[in-house]
Design a protein around this motif. Sequence first.
Motif, short mmCIF file in Angstrom:
data_model
loop_
_atom_site.label_atom_id
_atom_site.label_comp_id
_atom_site.label_asym_id
_atom_site.label_seq_id
_atom_site.Cartn_x
_atom_site.Cartn_y
_atom_site.Cartn_z
N GLY A 164 0.85 -1.24 -0.10
CA GLY A 164 0.05 0.00 -0.10
C GLY A 164 0.60 1.19 0.10
O GLY A 164 1.93 1.17 0.38
N THR A 165 0.33 2.32 -0.57
CA THR A 165 1.13 3.53 -0.62
C THR A 165 1.31 4.37 0.76
O THR A 165 2.24 4.94 0.67
N ILE A 166 0.77 3.95 1.79
CA ILE A 166 1.09 4.27 3.41
C ILE A 166 1.72 3.09 3.80
O ILE A 166 1.92 3.25 4.85
N ASP A 167 2.26 2.01 3.20
CA ASP A 167 3.07 0.87 4.07
C ASP A 167 4.14 1.45 4.61
O ASP A 167 5.12 2.09 3.89
N ARG A 168 4.38 1.10 6.00
CA ARG A 168 5.75 1.44 6.82
C ARG A 168 5.94 0.32 7.44
O ARG A 168 4.91 -0.07 8.50
N ALA A 169 6.85 -0.41 7.33
CA ALA A 169 7.30 -1.76 7.89
C ALA A 169 7.44 -1.64 9.22
O ALA A 169 7.18 -2.55 10.13
N HIS A 170 7.99 -0.40 9.87
CA HIS A 170 8.33 -0.06 11.14
C HIS A 170 8.13 0.95 11.44
O HIS A 170 8.26 2.12 10.90
N VAL A 171 7.30 1.11 12.68
CA VAL A 171 6.87 2.42 13.37
C VAL A 171 7.06 2.31 14.90
O VAL A 171 6.64 1.63 15.52
N LEU A 172 8.05 3.51 15.33
CA LEU A 172 8.06 3.52 16.79
C LEU A 172 7.76 4.74 17.41
O LEU A 172 8.03 5.80 16.77
N SER A 173 7.04 4.97 18.43
CA SER A 173 6.54 6.06 19.07
C SER A 173 6.84 5.98 20.60
O SER A 173 6.13 5.14 21.18
N ALA A 174 7.88 6.30 21.43
CA ALA A 174 8.34 6.41 22.69
C ALA A 174 8.23 7.65 23.55
O ALA A 174 8.65 8.48 22.69
#
Length: 200
Positions: free
Chosen positions: A5-15
Amino acid sequence: EKAPGTIDRAHVLSATFVYQLPFGAGHLLGSNRVASAIIGGWQVAGVVTYSSGAPLTISANGCTSGSILGPCFPNYNPAFSGDVRINGDYGSGSVLGSTPTVYLDKTAFVDPAPFTVGNVPRSAAFGLYMQPVKDVDLRLRREFKIRESVKLALQGDAFNFGNAVYFTAPEANIDSANFGTLSSQANQPRKLQLSGRITF
């Protein structure tokens, strides 16, 4: 049209984190009066974010289908060999100069024949993704007791503390003269903010 998908992001981190410096009354190092007076009561907090880059969509203007076949995607060039990514990482070289650096090799693609559908997937052709997004925001805060009912809080904020830079997606239409170049910075530069607050 099997593709990420055009918004695909394999890794997302929010800390997020909050750390109270261990000086002052009730803390591990509370017996040191000098340290307690100078750095006691300070609190460090922050937000750390990271996400992988989104996939690139390679397009073209050379389709002759009157839009009947949907978006115009090019073909892979069967004569191409080598790496479609050129001139280093995004941001290397001259990005926004009069002769900006080109990061994608246009010869890897060709316009499809009239009334045919190109064989390039709708996203991530050659595994092409944008650069990852990284950001660190920090806050340093201390509250001073002036009187029993009056307190002064001093606070410093640093947004994009590391002054990281990332750019908008490169031009990805193979029929554009600007194919493979970057046009603008996508994030804000480092910003510092100081504030004070009296509570009574």
